[in-house]
Design a protein around this motif. Sequence first.
Motif, PDB file in Angstrom:
ATOM      1  N   ARG A 258      85.392 -19.180  47.526  1.00  0.00           N
ATOM      2  CA  ARG A 258      84.786 -19.494  46.230  1.00  0.00           C
ATOM      3  C   ARG A 258      85.712 -20.379  45.393  1.00  0.00           C
ATOM      4  O   ARG A 258      85.248 -21.209  44.610  1.00  0.00           O
ATOM      5  CB  ARG A 258      84.459 -18.200  45.469  1.00  0.00           C
ATOM      6  CG  ARG A 258      83.379 -17.373  46.126  1.00  0.00           C
ATOM      7  CD  ARG A 258      83.091 -16.099  45.344  1.00  0.00           C
ATOM      8  NE  ARG A 258      82.465 -16.372  44.051  1.00  0.00           N
ATOM      9  CZ  ARG A 258      82.083 -15.437  43.208  1.00  0.00           C
ATOM     10  NH1 ARG A 258      82.262 -14.147  43.510  1.00  0.00           N
ATOM     11  NH2 ARG A 258      81.521 -15.759  42.055  1.00  0.00           N
ATOM     12  N   ARG A 401      80.417 -18.200  36.505  1.00  0.00           N
ATOM     13  CA  ARG A 401      79.176 -18.750  37.081  1.00  0.00           C
ATOM     14  C   ARG A 401      77.972 -18.392  36.215  1.00  0.00           C
ATOM     15  O   ARG A 401      77.112 -19.228  35.946  1.00  0.00           O
ATOM     16  CB  ARG A 401      78.990 -18.207  38.502  1.00  0.00           C
ATOM     17  CG  ARG A 401      77.723 -18.726  39.200  1.00  0.00           C
ATOM     18  CD  ARG A 401      77.630 -18.186  40.608  1.00  0.00           C
ATOM     19  NE  ARG A 401      77.563 -16.729  40.603  1.00  0.00           N
ATOM     20  CZ  ARG A 401      77.755 -15.966  41.683  1.00  0.00           C
ATOM     21  NH1 ARG A 401      78.066 -16.539  42.838  1.00  0.00           N
ATOM     22  NH2 ARG A 401      77.676 -14.659  41.607  1.00  0.00           N
ATOM     23  N   SER A 414      69.252 -28.034  35.137  1.00  0.00           N
ATOM     24  CA  SER A 414      69.379 -27.350  36.421  1.00  0.00           C
ATOM     25  C   SER A 414      68.199 -27.605  37.343  1.00  0.00           C
ATOM     26  O   SER A 414      68.313 -27.456  38.551  1.00  0.00           O
ATOM     27  CB  SER A 414      69.546 -25.839  36.203  1.00  0.00           C
ATOM     28  OG  SER A 414      68.438 -25.324  35.491  1.00  0.00           O
ATOM     29  N   LEU A 417      68.819 -29.877  40.319  1.00  0.00           N
ATOM     30  CA  LEU A 417      69.822 -29.499  41.299  1.00  0.00           C
ATOM     31  C   LEU A 417      69.196 -28.729  42.459  1.00  0.00           C
ATOM     32  O   LEU A 417      68.318 -27.892  42.258  1.00  0.00           O
ATOM     33  CB  LEU A 417      70.898 -28.630  40.637  1.00  0.00           C
ATOM     34  CG  LEU A 417      71.596 -29.252  39.423  1.00  0.00           C
ATOM     35  CD1 LEU A 417      72.488 -28.229  38.752  1.00  0.00           C
ATOM     36  CD2 LEU A 417      72.405 -30.476  39.838  1.00  0.00           C
ATOM     37  N   THR A 418      69.679 -29.014  43.667  1.00  0.00           N
ATOM     38  CA  THR A 418      69.182 -28.279  44.823  1.00  0.00           C
ATOM     39  C   THR A 418      69.761 -26.878  44.881  1.00  0.00           C
ATOM     40  O   THR A 418      69.130 -25.955  45.380  1.00  0.00           O
ATOM     41  CB  THR A 418      69.543 -29.026  46.128  1.00  0.00           C
ATOM     42  OG1 THR A 418      70.962 -29.240  46.153  1.00  0.00           O
ATOM     43  CG2 THR A 418      68.837 -30.385  46.186  1.00  0.00           C
ATOM     44  N   ASP A 419      70.968 -26.696  44.361  1.00  0.00           N
ATOM     45  CA  ASP A 419      71.612 -25.379  44.368  1.00  0.00           C
ATOM     46  C   ASP A 419      72.334 -25.172  43.037  1.00  0.00           C
ATOM     47  O   ASP A 419      73.552 -25.340  42.940  1.00  0.00           O
ATOM     48  CB  ASP A 419      72.603 -25.267  45.529  1.00  0.00           C
ATOM     49  CG  ASP A 419      73.087 -23.840  45.761  1.00  0.00           C
ATOM     50  OD1 ASP A 419      72.926 -23.002  44.848  1.00  0.00           O
ATOM     51  OD2 ASP A 419      73.633 -23.571  46.844  1.00  0.00           O
ATOM     52  N   PRO A 420      71.580 -24.835  41.981  1.00  0.00           N
ATOM     53  CA  PRO A 420      72.208 -24.708  40.658  1.00  0.00           C
ATOM     54  C   PRO A 420      73.297 -23.649  40.595  1.00  0.00           C
ATOM     55  O   PRO A 420      74.272 -23.806  39.855  1.00  0.00           O
ATOM     56  CB  PRO A 420      71.027 -24.356  39.740  1.00  0.00           C
ATOM     57  CG  PRO A 420      69.932 -23.910  40.636  1.00  0.00           C
ATOM     58  CD  PRO A 420      70.128 -24.604  41.934  1.00  0.00           C
ATOM     59  N   GLU A 421      73.170 -22.566  41.375  1.00  0.00           N
ATOM     60  CA  GLU A 421      74.193 -21.510  41.337  1.00  0.00           C
ATOM     61  C   GLU A 421      75.518 -22.016  41.886  1.00  0.00           C
ATOM     62  O   GLU A 421      76.580 -21.712  41.343  1.00  0.00           O
ATOM     63  CB  GLU A 421      73.725 -20.276  42.115  1.00  0.00           C
ATOM     64  CG  GLU A 421      72.657 -19.474  41.397  1.00  0.00           C
ATOM     65  CD  GLU A 421      72.794 -17.982  41.649  1.00  0.00           C
ATOM     66  OE1 GLU A 421      73.665 -17.587  42.443  1.00  0.00           O
ATOM     67  OE2 GLU A 421      72.027 -17.228  41.025  1.00  0.00           O
ATOM     68  N   LEU A 422      75.458 -22.794  42.975  1.00  0.00           N
ATOM     69  CA  LEU A 422      76.692 -23.357  43.537  1.00  0.00           C
ATOM     70  C   LEU A 422      77.331 -24.333  42.560  1.00  0.00           C
ATOM     71  O   LEU A 422      78.550 -24.310  42.346  1.00  0.00           O
ATOM     72  CB  LEU A 422      76.401 -24.063  44.862  1.00  0.00           C
ATOM     73  CG  LEU A 422      77.592 -24.778  45.515  1.00  0.00           C
ATOM     74  CD1 LEU A 422      78.701 -23.784  45.851  1.00  0.00           C
ATOM     75  CD2 LEU A 422      77.148 -25.538  46.771  1.00  0.00           C
ATOM     76  N   THR A 423      76.506 -25.182  41.944  1.00  0.00           N
ATOM     77  CA  THR A 423      77.034 -26.128  40.957  1.00  0.00           C
ATOM     78  C   THR A 423      77.667 -25.387  39.786  1.00  0.00           C
ATOM     79  O   THR A 423      78.759 -25.737  39.323  1.00  0.00           O
ATOM     80  CB  THR A 423      75.913 -27.056  40.455  1.00  0.00           C
ATOM     81  OG1 THR A 423      75.381 -27.779  41.566  1.00  0.00           O
ATOM     82  CG2 THR A 423      76.450 -28.042  39.420  1.00  0.00           C
ATOM     83  N   GLU A 425      78.949 -22.448  39.814  1.00  0.00           N
ATOM     84  CA  GLU A 425      80.201 -21.839  40.272  1.00  0.00           C
ATOM     85  C   GLU A 425      81.324 -22.870  40.305  1.00  0.00           C
ATOM     86  O   GLU A 425      82.438 -22.616  39.832  1.00  0.00           O
ATOM     87  CB  GLU A 425      80.019 -21.236  41.667  1.00  0.00           C
ATOM     88  CG  GLU A 425      81.305 -20.769  42.287  1.00  0.00           C
ATOM     89  CD  GLU A 425      81.263 -19.306  42.689  1.00  0.00           C
ATOM     90  OE1 GLU A 425      81.585 -19.027  43.837  1.00  0.00           O
ATOM     91  OE2 GLU A 425      80.923 -18.445  41.870  1.00  0.00           O
TER      92      GLU A 425
END
Length: 578
Positions: A258, A401, A414, A417-423, A425
Motif C-alpha cells: 500500500r 483513503r 471521481s 476514474l476507473t478505480d477511485p479507491e486506488l487513486t 489511497e
Amino acid sequence: MACFFRRRAAAQLSRVCGAHEDVFIPLLSAAPVSKKQLTPVLRLSVNSLVKKGVLPPDADLQTQTQRLAKQLKEDGVVEEVIPGRGVIHFRINRLLLAQKLLEQLHSDPEGFGRNSELLGKAGGRRTLVEFSSPNIAKKFHAGHLRSTIIGNFISNLKAALGNEVLRVNYLGDWGMQFGLLGAGFQRLGSQEKLRENPLQHLYEVYVQVNREAELDEGVRLAAAEFFRRLEQGDGEALKLWRHFREITVDEYRTIYERLGVYFDHFSGESFHQSKTQEVLQELRSRGLLRTTEEGTEVVDLSTSGNQSSFATLVRSDGTSLYITRDIAAALERRETFGFDEMIYVTDKSQSHHFQQLFQILKAMGHHWADRCVHVTFGLVLGMSSRLGNVVLLEDVLNEARRRMLHNMKEAKTSKELTDPELTAEQIGVSALIIQDFKGPLIADYKFDWEKVLQSQGDTGVFLQYTHARLCSLLRSQGGGDQTVFDASHLLDDRSISILQHLLRFDEVLLQSASDLQPRHLVNFLLTLSHLAASALRELQVKGSDEGVAQARLRLFSGTRSVLGSGMRILGIRPVERM
C-alpha cells in the motif's frame, strides 16, 4: 542541463584564474526563482574561490569580486557578467536555455538532473539501507511509518544517482520479549483466534502476559526460560517462534504494498544470533570485553573507566542483547554484500545505541564503520484515526483513503476514474509523505488531518493535482512530443521562471544526497507546482497559434516529467487523473 551552462561559465573562470574548469563546476549554482530577478542566472560566491585557494585570502573580497567580473567576457551563452556583494552573476541567453534544457528533457527525461557532472561522485557505490524494522508478532504501528518512508526515500535517491542499493528490513524478531510471548502463548494462546486474527491475538496475549509478569515472579522466570530455550535452539520453541514470524511478515507485506515500498532482504536479529558467540570471542581475544561484578559482560567505550560509558553485550544469565546482534549483523553484511556505505534509519532515541555500535566496530579494527551512518528522526504528534487513539498504520492509511475519497466525491471528479479507491489511497499516501518530509527529519511535528489533505497550499494533494492537470492537458492537446519546436515562443517571464527553476534540479538532488534530508526536494517540487499552476492559467495552449501551442506543450511536458521524477524519488506514485 545546468552542466552545459556551468561548463561555459567555468571555462571563462578557468581562463582568468588559471585553475582547471572542474574546480569551478561545483561552485556555480542556479539562482532561485525570484519576482525581483526573472533573468536566467548562474551565480558564484567569490569567497568560495578564496576557500579553494584560487584567489588570495588577504585581499578585500569586494575588490576581488569587481576585478574578477571585469576580466570575464560575454559570449553567446553568458550574455552578461554582473558583480554583486561578494557574488558574481552570469546572465544566460534565454533562447539557448529553453532550447538546451527542453531538448534534453525530451530526449532523456529520466536522466535529466541525475546525469549531471555535478553528481558525478554521488553514484557508483553499493549502498545498504536498513529501514522500517518493526517487531514481529505486533501490528504495524504508525510509529514505524517515518522509518519506512524515510528509508524508502533514501533508497530511491541513492538508486536515482547511480548507486546499487540493497534495501534491508531488519525485523525485531529476537530477544526477551519473545520469551514473554512464547511463555504467554503456551498458557493463554488459542490456535483458533490465531487463525482468525493472528496479530491482534498475539498482541492481546503479549499485553496480558506483561501485566502478569509485573506481579508474578513465576511468569518472569518462565519467560526467561523460554528465551533461553530459543537461544539454545530448542525445536518446540523455535517452531512456535517461526510461526509467529511468518504470519507477521505476511501481514507486513500488505502494508508495504500500500505504501509502494519493497525490500531486497527481510533480515532480522534471529539471522545473526548464531554469530554472536563468534563476535564475543573476537572481543575477548582483543581484550575489549570485560566481566562486571554483576556478571554482565561489557565493552568500556571511555578512557576513564566511567561505568556510564559501558556497552553491555551479555546479560548476567548469558543471553545476548540487541547491540550484540547488531554487531554480528554489521560484520555479516560487510562480508556478504561488501557495501561501500551502510545507512540505518531509526528514531532519535536510538542515537546512543548507534554511537556505541560504530565505536565498537572501530575498536575491533573495522575502519569501514566510518562509512556507517545513522539517520535520525523525531516523533509524529497527534496522528490518530477516527477509531480512537490506537495508532496502527493500517488505520492511518484507511483514514487517509477515506478522507481523500470523500474530498474527491465532493469535487465530483471521481466518476472519471476507473478505480477511485486506488487513486484516493495513492493521493492519501502522498499527503502523509509530504507532511512528514517538509521539515528537518530530526524535528517532532504536529499531525493535522485537515491541513494534510488540503488541495491548495504546500501539500501532497497539491503536487498530485498539479501532476494530474499537466497529464490532462498533454492528453487533450497532443502531448508535446513533436521533435522540433520553436523556443522563441518561451521567452516570457512565466516560461523563463519555470526553466530557471528546472535548472536547479541537479543541485537539489546533490543537496538531498549530501545530508539525506528530503525537504530540499520537497520544497523544489512544491515551488515547481506553484510555478506550473500559474503557467497553466496564463499560457494558453488551446486556441493559440500552432507554433506557440507546441512550444508551451513542450514546456509543460518537461515540467510534468521532472515533477513525476521527483515525486517518485520521494516515494510518491504520481496519478494521471483525479
